[in-house]
Structure formats: structure tokens, C-alpha cells
Design a protein around this motif. Structure first.
Motif, PDB file in Angstrom:
ATOM      1  N   ASP A 106     -37.191   2.195  90.669  1.00 13.32           N
ATOM      2  CA  ASP A 106     -37.808   3.142  91.593  1.00 13.32           C
ATOM      3  C   ASP A 106     -37.948   2.494  92.968  1.00 13.32           C
ATOM      4  N   ALA A 107     -37.350   3.123  93.978  1.00 11.60           N
ATOM      5  CA  ALA A 107     -37.332   2.524  95.318  1.00 11.60           C
ATOM      6  C   ALA A 107     -38.725   2.454  95.933  1.00 11.60           C
ATOM      7  N   TRP A 115     -38.195  -2.734 102.743  1.00  6.91           N
ATOM      8  CA  TRP A 115     -37.939  -1.749 101.698  1.00  6.91           C
ATOM      9  C   TRP A 115     -36.562  -1.923 101.070  1.00  6.91           C
ATOM     10  N   VAL A 116     -36.338  -1.160  99.999  1.00  3.69           N
ATOM     11  CA  VAL A 116     -35.040  -1.148  99.316  1.00  3.69           C
ATOM     12  C   VAL A 116     -34.522   0.282  99.287  1.00  3.69           C
ATOM     13  N   THR A 121     -29.934  -3.201  94.047  1.00  5.52           N
ATOM     14  CA  THR A 121     -30.432  -2.622  95.294  1.00  5.52           C
ATOM     15  C   THR A 121     -30.317  -3.697  96.370  1.00  5.52           C
ATOM     16  N   LEU A 122     -30.372  -3.269  97.620  1.00  7.36           N
ATOM     17  CA  LEU A 122     -30.395  -4.195  98.748  1.00  7.36           C
ATOM     18  C   LEU A 122     -31.752  -4.132  99.431  1.00  7.36           C
ATOM     19  N   THR A 123     -32.089  -5.221 100.097  1.00  2.78           N
ATOM     20  CA  THR A 123     -33.362  -5.282 100.820  1.00  2.78           C
ATOM     21  C   THR A 123     -33.120  -5.136 102.313  1.00  2.78           C
ATOM     22  N   PHE A 124     -34.068  -4.455 102.966  1.00  5.94           N
ATOM     23  CA  PHE A 124     -33.987  -4.207 104.407  1.00  5.94           C
ATOM     24  C   PHE A 124     -35.261  -4.688 105.088  1.00  5.94           C
ATOM     25  N   VAL A 125     -35.156  -4.938 106.381  1.00  3.19           N
ATOM     26  CA  VAL A 125     -36.346  -5.199 107.193  1.00  3.19           C
ATOM     27  C   VAL A 125     -36.232  -4.441 108.511  1.00  3.19           C
ATOM     28  N   LEU A 126     -37.368  -3.965 108.972  1.00  2.00           N
ATOM     29  CA  LEU A 126     -37.522  -3.510 110.351  1.00  2.00           C
ATOM     30  C   LEU A 126     -38.416  -4.547 111.000  1.00  2.00           C
TER      31      LEU A 126
END
Length: 347
Positions: free
Chosen positions: A114-115, A144-145, A235-240
Motif C-alpha cells: 500500500d503506497a 513517498w513511494v 516500488t521506487l522512493t521519491f523526495v521533494l
């Protein structure tokens, strides 16, 4: 009388200076890799920009630069924020393999289902484990993913053996390890290059979530899609992230606007929004008559056997760096199955 006038004049001047300071405007830019019509800019980044601008009464202005318009290549985005070449960036953490090892716990195969829960856990682990370490050189706004990562290929993929000999674009170093273990040839390629890679035959398929396939025209370039029930293939990880000096230079009330629109709630919102965009993108492939293969959870045994050595080597790698890989896995699972289960977030 003269003294009184002087006093009033001094008070008025001080008041004007105070008002001028409180009305200070801040011009920022946000740089990222995807075309403006993709779901992340359309449904996450642009709404975030609009909310920040509105909450600041227009005193914060943010210019959006998609498709690497400020120059460079996607793997350079994080350092653009660190170095001040961009004020704010959104990027895929895995574009700099091995640099942020803690985040890879959410990129392990069959780890995330679950994202929203994973994005919640990611933020909490950022605060607990990463803020003063791997990400100490930026002002973090969101972590987030995406929704379930999967295969989009020219030929059908049901079992690991079906990947043998295929050239597949992998989204991270752990995905590439999975591809190698299956006998495929992993091809390093940022997301914006996928369309050209498929159309020119440079790759036979790609690993991405459904949501980004529409902007990249993937359902028009391949006819087979393999999704997994239960925990995602990956899944991949992101950053802002924001340049620290730029943030520190802002007036406190405008820093508060940034803070109020960042953090846990925003991260869960972003991960959930990205995951929710999977369904309409999947429908595009359905409408085209493409072949959608769903691997039932009780049929994932061969895949899980394939990836167990990836877990073992990842834990050993982190242990060699003085980090407890198994503890990170346990922490992520505990959060996703516990306090982050059913997490919701909103702008």
C-alpha cells in the motif's frame, strides 16, 4: 511639538519597515524530470505549488520547470537542490544508486503493498533514521513511494523464465538485481527515455507503475503488462527537497507556510495520489485490447525464491556500512502494518 512629530515619524518609519519585512516576497523554482502532463506534476506538484502560493497570500511564487528545463540530467537533481542550482527538486532517489541506502528498504521486491502506508512509514523513518544522516544537506518537504511497480513488455511475462534474454529498463539497482537473477539484461534509463527506448528497440520492456504509462505512451508501444497481487514486485522512493540556505533565508511566517504544506500528511497524500492514478492509466491498456497478466499471490513463489538472495545481499551490504539492514526491514514492516496502516493525507 517637534519632539512629538519626530516620535510619530520614527514610529511610522519603524512600522513601515516592519510591514515591508512581513510583506517580503520569495521567488522560488521547482525543477523535475517529467513532462508537465504526467500525473506527478499534474496531480501532486502543481496542486502543491498552488496551495503554497495561496497560503502565503501570494508572497511565495514558485515557477515550475518540468522535463529538466533548467539543465542537467535526472540523476543530478538532488545535487541541484544541495548546491542551489534549483530551489526545490522532485526526484527518484534510486537515480543515485547506493547513496541513500536506508530508503532502499521500500524498494525491496515484494516489500510494499500500500503506497499510503509505505509513504507514511518512509516519512517516519526519514525523521527517525535519515534526517541527520543521508538527507542532512537538504530541507526535506516530502518522501513517498508510487503504486505497484510491474512489467510492461513486448512478449508476455508470467514466470521469471519468461524474462530470459530480454532487455528491460530497471528503475533501481535492486530491480536490476532482480532482472539479472531472472536472466534478463537490465538497462539503466531514466523514465523520460522509456518511450524512445521502446520505439527504437533499445529495450524489450520496462518496469514502471501504471500511472506513468499514459504520459509515456507505453500501452501503445508494448502489448503485454504483468501485475502482481499482494505486495508489489517493487516500488521506487521519491523526495521533494529544498535548498537549505534558501529555506533558512525566508521569513519565519513563510517558512511556516512551507512547513504546513510538507511532512507526513503531504507525503501520504503524494503517495496515495500517485497510486490512485494507476487505475485510469490501466484502463488505457484495457481499451487498447492489450494483454494484462495478473500473477496471483499464491503463484508468486518462484518470484520470491528469486529475490531472497537480493534481501540477503542488501542486509549484508548495509551491515558492512555500519547500518542494521534487518532492523530497517523490521521497522518498515512494523510501521506499514501498524500505525501507518490505513494512513490518509491531504494538501
Amino acid at each position: 511639538m517637534k519632539t512629538l512629530k519626530t516620535l510619530f515619524a520614527g514610529t511610522a518609519c519603524a512600522l513601515a519597515m516592519t510591514q515591508g519585512a512581513s510583506a517580503q516576497e520569495v521567488q522560488l523554482n521547482l525543477h523535475q524530470m517529467l513532462p508537465p502532463q504526467a500525473s506527478v506534476p499534474q496531480e501532486i506538484l502543481l496542486p502543491w505549488i498552488e496551495k503554497v502560493e495561496a497560503d502565503s497570500d501570494g508572497r511565495i511564487k514558485i515557477d515550475h520547470y518540468p522535463s529538466m528545463q533548467l539543465g542537467g540530467v535526472p540523476p543530478e537533481l538532488y545535487d541541484q537542490a544541495v548546491d542551489g542550482l534549483a530551489d526545490i527538486i522532485w526526484t527518484v532517489v534510486g537515480y543515485t544508486p547506493g547513496r541513500f541506502p536506508s530508503t532502499e528498504v521500500f524498494e525491496l521486491p515484494f516489500m510494499v503493498e500500500d503506497a499510503r502506508a509505505a509513504s507514511c512509514a518512509y516519512w517516519k523513518m526519514y525523521e527517525n533514521d535519515m534526517a541527520d544522516g543521508e538527507f542532512a544537506d537538504v530541507k526535506m518537504l516530502g518522501t513517498w513511494v508510487h503504486g505497484p511497480g510491474m512489467f510492461h513488455t513486448n512478449d508476455p511475462v508470467q514466470t521469471p523464465e519468461d524474462l530470459v534474454g530480454m532487455k528491460i529498463r530497471g528503475g533501481s539497482r535492486l530491480v536490476n538485481q532482480l532482472l539479472e537473477a531472472a536472466g534478463a539484461e537490465p538497462v539503466g534509463m531514466p523514465v523520460p527515455a522509456v518511450s524512445e527506448g521502446l520505439s527504437k528497440g533499445v529495450i524489450d520492456g520496462t518496469t514502471i507503475p501504471w500511472e506513468v504509462t499514459s504520459a509515456l505512451k507505453v500501452p501503445e508501444l508494448v502489448s503485454n503488462h504483468t501485475e502482481f497481487e499482494g505486495p508489489a514486485l517493487y516500488t521506487l522512493t521519491f523526495v521533494l527537497a529544498m535548498n537549505k540556505d534558501v529555506y533558512d533565508s525566508m521569513p519565519e511566517d513563510l517558512q511556516k507556510v512551507i512547513d504546513d504544506n510538507s511532512g507526513l500528511n503531504f507525503s501520504v497524500f503524494a503517495g496515495g495520489t500517485q497510486s490512485d492514478a494507476d487505475a485510469p492509466a490501466r484502463q488505457v491498456a484495457v481499451d487498447l485490447g492489450n494483454n494484462i497478466i495478473t500473477v496471483a499471490e499464491d503463484q508468486t513463489g518462484p518470484w520470491r525464491d528469486l529475490v531472497q538472495p537480493i534481501y540477503d545481499s542488501w542486509i549484508a551490504d548495509l551491515d558492512s556500512k555500519g547500518m542494521d539492514g534487518q532492523a530497517l526491514i523490521d521497522e518498515a514492516k512494523s510501521l506499514m502494518e501498524g500505525e501507518c496502516k490505513g494512513a490518509t493525507g491531504a494538501l
